[in-house]
Scaffold this motif. Structure first.
Motif, short mmCIF file in Angstrom:
data_model
loop_
_atom_site.label_atom_id
_atom_site.label_comp_id
_atom_site.label_asym_id
_atom_site.label_seq_id
_atom_site.Cartn_x
_atom_site.Cartn_y
_atom_site.Cartn_z
N ASP A 158 0.85 -1.16 0.06
CA ASP A 158 0.01 0.03 0.00
C ASP A 158 0.86 1.28 0.12
O ASP A 158 0.54 2.20 -0.73
N TYR A 159 1.84 1.31 0.76
CA TYR A 159 2.46 2.46 0.79
C TYR A 159 3.46 2.75 -0.26
O TYR A 159 3.55 3.85 -0.79
N VAL A 160 3.96 1.60 -0.74
CA VAL A 160 4.98 2.02 -2.05
C VAL A 160 4.35 2.08 -3.32
O VAL A 160 4.62 3.01 -4.29
N ILE A 161 2.96 1.52 -3.51
CA ILE A 161 2.23 1.83 -4.78
C ILE A 161 1.51 3.06 -4.79
O ILE A 161 1.51 3.74 -5.64
N ARG A 162 1.19 3.30 -3.46
CA ARG A 162 0.65 5.05 -3.48
C ARG A 162 1.58 5.90 -3.68
O ARG A 162 1.23 6.90 -4.26
N LYS A 163 2.44 5.83 -3.20
CA LYS A 163 3.94 6.63 -3.23
C LYS A 163 3.95 6.63 -4.92
O LYS A 163 4.42 7.76 -5.35
N SER A 164 4.04 5.63 -5.68
CA SER A 164 4.18 5.62 -7.17
C SER A 164 3.04 6.27 -7.87
O SER A 164 2.98 6.27 -9.27
N LYS A 165 1.77 6.56 -7.26
CA LYS A 165 0.80 7.10 -7.85
C LYS A 165 0.16 6.01 -8.88
O LYS A 165 -0.58 6.27 -9.77
N LEU A 166 0.21 4.99 -8.61
CA LEU A 166 -0.38 3.69 -9.51
C LEU A 166 -1.77 3.15 -8.57
O LEU A 166 -1.81 3.28 -7.50
N SER A 167 -2.33 2.56 -9.42
CA SER A 167 -3.35 1.80 -8.94
C SER A 167 -2.64 0.38 -8.17
O SER A 167 -1.80 0.19 -8.39
N TYR A 168 -3.51 -0.28 -7.22
CA TYR A 168 -3.07 -1.48 -6.75
C TYR A 168 -2.74 -2.67 -7.73
O TYR A 168 -1.65 -3.06 -7.88
N THR A 208 -8.42 -1.73 3.05
CA THR A 208 -7.10 -1.69 1.94
C THR A 208 -6.63 -3.06 1.83
O THR A 208 -6.16 -3.24 0.76
N TRP A 209 -6.35 -3.70 3.03
CA TRP A 209 -5.80 -4.85 3.04
C TRP A 209 -6.50 -5.87 1.89
O TRP A 209 -5.93 -6.48 1.00
N LEU A 210 -7.81 -6.24 2.28
CA LEU A 210 -8.61 -6.85 1.27
C LEU A 210 -8.49 -6.24 -0.07
O LEU A 210 -8.47 -7.28 -1.23
N ALA A 211 -8.37 -5.02 -0.32
CA ALA A 211 -8.49 -4.55 -1.58
C ALA A 211 -7.23 -4.98 -2.51
O ALA A 211 -7.09 -5.29 -3.59
N ILE A 212 -5.99 -4.79 -1.67
CA ILE A 212 -4.73 -5.07 -2.34
C ILE A 212 -4.83 -6.66 -2.49
O ILE A 212 -4.19 -7.16 -3.81
N LYS A 214 -7.20 -8.54 -3.40
CA LYS A 214 -8.28 -8.88 -4.31
C LYS A 214 -7.48 -8.48 -5.47
O LYS A 214 -7.61 -9.15 -6.55
N ALA A 215 -6.96 -7.30 -5.49
CA ALA A 215 -6.15 -6.84 -6.87
C ALA A 215 -4.85 -7.78 -7.16
O ALA A 215 -4.81 -8.29 -8.64
N ALA A 216 -4.22 -8.50 -6.41
CA ALA A 216 -3.34 -9.56 -6.61
C ALA A 216 -4.05 -10.78 -7.40
O ALA A 216 -3.62 -11.22 -8.20
N HIS A 217 -5.06 -11.30 -6.81
CA HIS A 217 -5.72 -12.18 -7.28
C HIS A 217 -6.25 -12.23 -8.47
O HIS A 217 -6.17 -13.11 -9.40
N GLN A 218 -6.75 -11.01 -8.87
CA GLN A 218 -7.25 -10.67 -10.23
C GLN A 218 -6.37 -10.48 -11.13
O GLN A 218 -6.55 -10.65 -12.39
N ASN A 219 -4.96 -10.30 -10.62
CA ASN A 219 -3.79 -10.33 -11.64
C ASN A 219 -3.11 -11.55 -11.42
O ASN A 219 -1.74 -11.66 -11.71
N GLY A 220 -3.51 -12.66 -11.19
CA GLY A 220 -2.85 -13.94 -11.23
C GLY A 220 -1.83 -14.19 -10.12
O GLY A 220 -0.84 -14.94 -10.25
N ILE A 221 -2.08 -13.40 -8.95
CA ILE A 221 -0.84 -13.41 -7.95
C ILE A 221 -1.78 -13.98 -6.50
O ILE A 221 -2.50 -13.33 -6.05
#
Length: 374
Positions: A158-168, A208-212, A214-221
């Motif tokens: 969450d910290y580094v992805i938000r810092k990068s201004k990218l979506s999860y 936020t934990w759940l959202a990350i 979920k994004a991982a699972h949706q991207n094959g991780i």
């Protein structure tokens, strides 16, 4: 197993407990209020029987382990969770920060070994960004090209992805390009906002934990999930936490393993609470196994529980005991766990499983069985 199944329910005088028991024996999903009731009313013998029935239905008699090591890049952290014994401030003699050369040296120690997984997790360093996280993965993969990299808690991400201004999703895809294979379950703690406000007020929320994940699972991780228990939470809080994870698993099917993590009281601001006893540990494993019906594996993390208690947890539904570790993690040793230098040989792991009456099997990081030890 069949004779046990036939004799459990008739011996229970509590009608609601008998109802829940019958559901578990029939392989039906129990509801949150029923899980709370098991915590409150079921005796330890009943919980062991029900958890073993559930585990046997899902995993047979196998108990799994892997060959792994950890890299903990830093214990500096922008957060200061009250339960954490790992966090240290800059300049503290117990603090450390690894650069890429340090990580390379650690990886080189395993270049000619048969380890299959590296687990990378640490504090949230204020100056690190997404690309540095990616370079850590790439450095390991250059030395160990076939290693499975399970890396970075949802809090770090969450910290580094938000810092990068990218979506999860974008941030995770970028890390996947660097070589990320899966993510661990850390940082979940207890999702309830009121509890979280008291134990980790500045940390990312449960949502936020759940959202990350979920994004991982949706991207094959694929990923794991955890729950920190034994502090100020109630049984209801535990069940609500597990229900949120179970609901996400219904949707994504991306969780491999659920890991109850015990609060350890040494060297942190919540130490005045003390620790729950072994009976409560075993009760929690059993209810977790029964309730989390759609996550195949339940882990008893031996550096947290200790070796002897891990053997007991196998009788309460645990079918995974983590791995060899090779004395590469300090998170629980700094919190006062019994295993101050956590290392286990394959012979010791298989012996532990056999002593619990189960069949030891080596797995990979995605829970495919590599070898069964007869």
């Amino acid at each position: 197993m069949e004779p046990i199944v036939k004799t459990i329910a008739p011996n229970i005088n509590d009608d609601f407990l008998k109802h829940i028991t019958s559901k578990v024996m029939d392989g039906q999903r129990i509801q949150p209020n029923e899980a709370v009731y098991l915590y409150e009313k079921a005796d330890l013998a009943l919980l062991s029987q029900l958890a073993n029935i559930t585990s046997g239905r899902i995993n047979g008699d196998y108990v799994l382990f892997n060959k792994n090591f950890h890299i903990e890049p830093t214990n500096l952290c922008v957060f200061n969770c009250k339960f954490c014994s790992y966090h240290k401030g800059a300049g503290d003699p117990e603090s450390w920060v690894y650069n890429l050369d340090d990580i390379k040296k650690i990886a080189l120690n395993y270049q000619n070994s048969d380890v299959t997984e590296v687990h990378i997790v640490g504090g949230v360093h204020p100056k690190w960004d997404l690309d540095y996280y990616g370079k850590m993965i790439k450095t390991v993969k250059e030395i160990l090209p076939n290693i499975h990299v399970k890396a970075f808690s949802a809090i770090e991400l969450d910290y580094v992805i938000r810092k990068s201004k990218l979506s999860y999703a974008e941030g995770l895809r970028k890390l996947k390009e660097y070589g990320l294979d899966s993510i661990p379950g850390g940082g979940a703690e207890i999702f309830d906002p009121a509890v979280r406000a008291k134990i980790c007020p500045d940390k990312a929320s449960g949502e936020t934990w759940l959202a990350i994940h979920k994004a991982a699972h949706q991207n094959g991780i694929q990923s794991n999930a955890t729950m920190l228990y034994g502090h100020i939470e109630s049984y209801k809080h535990r069940v609500q936490h597990m229900e949120a994870i179970r609901n996400l698993q219904d949707e994504t099917h991306g969780f491999n393993c659920f890991i109850p993590l015990k609060f350890r009281s040494a060297n942190n601001p919540m130490g005045y609470l003390g620790e729950v006893n072994l009976t409560e540990d075993l009760r929690n494993f059993a209810v977790s196994r029964i309730f989390m019906d759609n996550i195949k594996h339940l882990k008893a993390y031996w550096p947290m529980l200790g070796i002897q208690n891990t053997r007991l947890a196998i009788h309460f539904g645990a079918d995974d005991i983590d791995g060899t570790i090779d004395d590469t993690t300090k998170i629980y040793s700094m919190a006062g766990a019994e295993e101050q230098k956590p290392v286990m040989t394959v012979n010791r792991l298989t012996q532990l499983v056999r002593e619990a009456g189960k069949i030891p099997a080596e797995r990979d990081s995605l829970y495919n069985i590599i070898k069964v030890y007869s």
